[in-house]
Design a protein around this motif. Structure first.
Motif, PDB file in Angstrom:
ATOM      1  N   ILE A 127       0.859  -1.167   0.000  1.00  0.00           N
ATOM      2  CA  ILE A 127       0.000   0.000   0.000  1.00  0.00           C
ATOM      3  C   ILE A 127       0.902   1.225   0.000  1.00  0.00           C
ATOM      4  O   ILE A 127       1.895   1.280   0.725  1.00  0.00           O
ATOM      5  N   LEU A 128       0.580   2.169  -0.876  1.00  0.00           N
ATOM      6  CA  LEU A 128       1.345   3.402  -1.006  1.00  0.00           C
ATOM      7  C   LEU A 128       0.410   4.554  -0.654  1.00  0.00           C
ATOM      8  O   LEU A 128      -0.266   5.126  -1.518  1.00  0.00           O
ATOM      9  N   PRO A 129       0.323   4.888   0.631  1.00  0.00           N
ATOM     10  CA  PRO A 129      -0.623   5.914   1.050  1.00  0.00           C
ATOM     11  C   PRO A 129      -0.112   7.321   0.775  1.00  0.00           C
ATOM     12  O   PRO A 129       1.093   7.568   0.708  1.00  0.00           O
ATOM     13  N   CYS A 130      -1.035   8.233   0.614  1.00  0.00           N
ATOM     14  CA  CYS A 130      -0.730   9.663   0.598  1.00  0.00           C
ATOM     15  C   CYS A 130      -1.140  10.217   1.960  1.00  0.00           C
ATOM     16  O   CYS A 130      -2.339  10.269   2.270  1.00  0.00           O
ATOM     17  N   VAL A 131      -0.157  10.570   2.796  1.00  0.00           N
ATOM     18  CA  VAL A 131      -0.499  11.044   4.125  1.00  0.00           C
ATOM     19  C   VAL A 131      -1.198  12.396   4.028  1.00  0.00           C
ATOM     20  O   VAL A 131      -1.115  13.095   3.015  1.00  0.00           O
ATOM     21  N   ARG A 132      -1.873  12.760   5.073  1.00  0.00           N
ATOM     22  CA  ARG A 132      -2.727  13.951   5.068  1.00  0.00           C
ATOM     23  C   ARG A 132      -1.962  15.211   4.644  1.00  0.00           C
ATOM     24  O   ARG A 132      -0.866  15.487   5.096  1.00  0.00           O
ATOM     25  N   GLY A 133      -2.595  15.921   3.715  1.00  0.00           N
ATOM     26  CA  GLY A 133      -2.028  17.160   3.210  1.00  0.00           C
ATOM     27  C   GLY A 133      -1.134  17.003   2.004  1.00  0.00           C
ATOM     28  O   GLY A 133      -0.732  18.006   1.401  1.00  0.00           O
ATOM     29  N   MET A 134      -0.812  15.778   1.635  1.00  0.00           N
ATOM     30  CA  MET A 134       0.189  15.548   0.599  1.00  0.00           C
ATOM     31  C   MET A 134      -0.417  14.971  -0.676  1.00  0.00           C
ATOM     32  O   MET A 134      -0.964  13.861  -0.660  1.00  0.00           O
ATOM     33  N   GLY A 135      -0.300  15.694  -1.761  1.00  0.00           N
ATOM     34  CA  GLY A 135      -0.770  15.212  -3.054  1.00  0.00           C
ATOM     35  C   GLY A 135      -2.281  15.253  -3.167  1.00  0.00           C
ATOM     36  O   GLY A 135      -3.001  15.439  -2.178  1.00  0.00           O
ATOM     37  N   GLU A 136      -2.776  15.085  -4.373  1.00  0.00           N
ATOM     38  CA  GLU A 136      -4.216  15.138  -4.619  1.00  0.00           C
ATOM     39  C   GLU A 136      -4.981  14.130  -3.775  1.00  0.00           C
ATOM     40  O   GLU A 136      -6.090  14.395  -3.325  1.00  0.00           O
TER      41      GLU A 136
END
Length: 335
Positions: A127-136
């Motif tokens: 899993i490759l999450p986008c942490v809060r605030g980062m990226g669309e």
């Protein structure tokens, strides 16, 4: 480059400071680890417990692409504060899943899986999450998206500092992966963590408390030895913190709880660290402080890079060598 043949490096540049900071490898390996607050462990164990109580309710979305023997899907999951985050789920195209990875990202987020695929080992899910605030896929109302603003969000208090919630986003992503790929949970196979720069610093903060991670790999990790970092000129998010500290010196007490080097002393799983000798964005002394903090008894390993956050001759070959080192490391420690 291994530690044995690493030498001090310098490259032509236009920065008004020395991105090698005048340090030799021998000196970098002596960078100390700052003392943690007395309630450091209690603070982080409480944060981890909160993250474990979250029901991530993961949703695997449409197939984005298939390459390198894997299928890549969009994914959504819930993290602390009832925040819904996006990212990508990687599954092997044929055959069973034998390994699982959580993969962090650098400051600025990610727009896709990019060079994180191929994964370090075959027959793996990630899993490759986008942490809060980062990226669309990590957008959250009220949280800045620009790194120099994001790194200051909530910094007045350890309870509100966004970095703590970003660490929790990784723990919740691990829970989501285990729900989406139940064979990982049923087999009891330990997860691997990979993170570079921002993701490397978050990983160092996340690993000590979560026994689901059996190994980690951190490349040019940030947030190491904040007291020292605040004295070193740089570009990127570290410069923003340094400027803010000049006007708000009390934040140094908050930063003590988010020191990746202090957290590294609590890690009990093997970790491969790839710090750089030359780096204008994340000063090498802080990167090496993270490695230096890892207990030798846990199985720490060092892979020295010539440079980080910088284009230099030989970068492509260096990237290939690091990829091979990751595969060899995880193949050995996750076997």
């Amino acid at each position: 480059m291994t530690a044995a043949n690493a030498v001090q490096r310098s490259f032509p540049h236009d920065f008004p400071f020395d991105p090698a900071y005048g340090r030799t490898l021998d000196g970098l390996l002596r960078v100390p680890v700052p003392n943690a607050p007395t309630d450091f462990d209690a603070f982080w164990r409480s944060r981890y417990g909160e993250a474990l109580r979250v029901a991530p309710e993961p949703e695997a979305g449409q197939l984005v692409e298939e390459r390198d023997g894997v299928r890549i899907h969009e994914v959504l999951y819930t993290s602390v504060g009832d925040v819904r985050l996006g990212g990508w789920l990687v599954l092997p195209a044929p055959g069973p899943v034998e390994h699982g990875f959580v993969i962090g990202h650098g400051y600025g987020g990610r727009s896709g899986v990019g060079p994180d695929v191929p994964l370090p080992l075959p027959r793996s899910a990630a899993i490759l999450p986008c942490v809060r605030g980062m990226g669309e896929r990590g957008l959250v109302p009220g949280i800045p998206t620009l790194p120099d603003q994001h790194v200051l969000h909530g910094i007045a208090s350890r309870e509100t500092y966004v970095i703590g919630d970003c660490v929790a986003d990784l723990w919740c992503a691990a829970t989501a992966l285990l729900e989406l790929v139940p064979e990982l949970r049923e087999s009891g196979a330990g997860l691997g963590y990979l993170g570079e720069s921002f993701g490397g610093g978050l990983g160092a903060l996340a690993l000590p408390w979560d026994e689901r991670f059996a190994a980690g790999q951190l490349t040019v990790p940030t947030f190491g030895n904040h007291p020292l970092r605040l004295t070193l000129d740089c570009v990127g998010s570290g410069a923003s913190v340094r400027r803010h500290h000049a006007e708000h010196p009390a934040i140094v007490e908050v930063l003590r709880y988010f020191d990746a080097a202090s957290a590294a002393t609590r890690v009990r799983a093997p970790v491969l660290v790839a710090p750089a000798l030359f780096d204008p964005s994340v000063p090498p002394p802080g990167q090496f402080a993270v490695f230096n903090g890892l207990p030798e008894s846990a199985g720490r390993e060092l892979h020295v890079l010539d440079a980080g956050h910088f284009e230099w001759p030989g970068k492509a070959e260096s990237t290939d060598r690091l990829a091979a080192a990751k595969g060899e490391f995880f193949g050995r420690v996750l076997a």
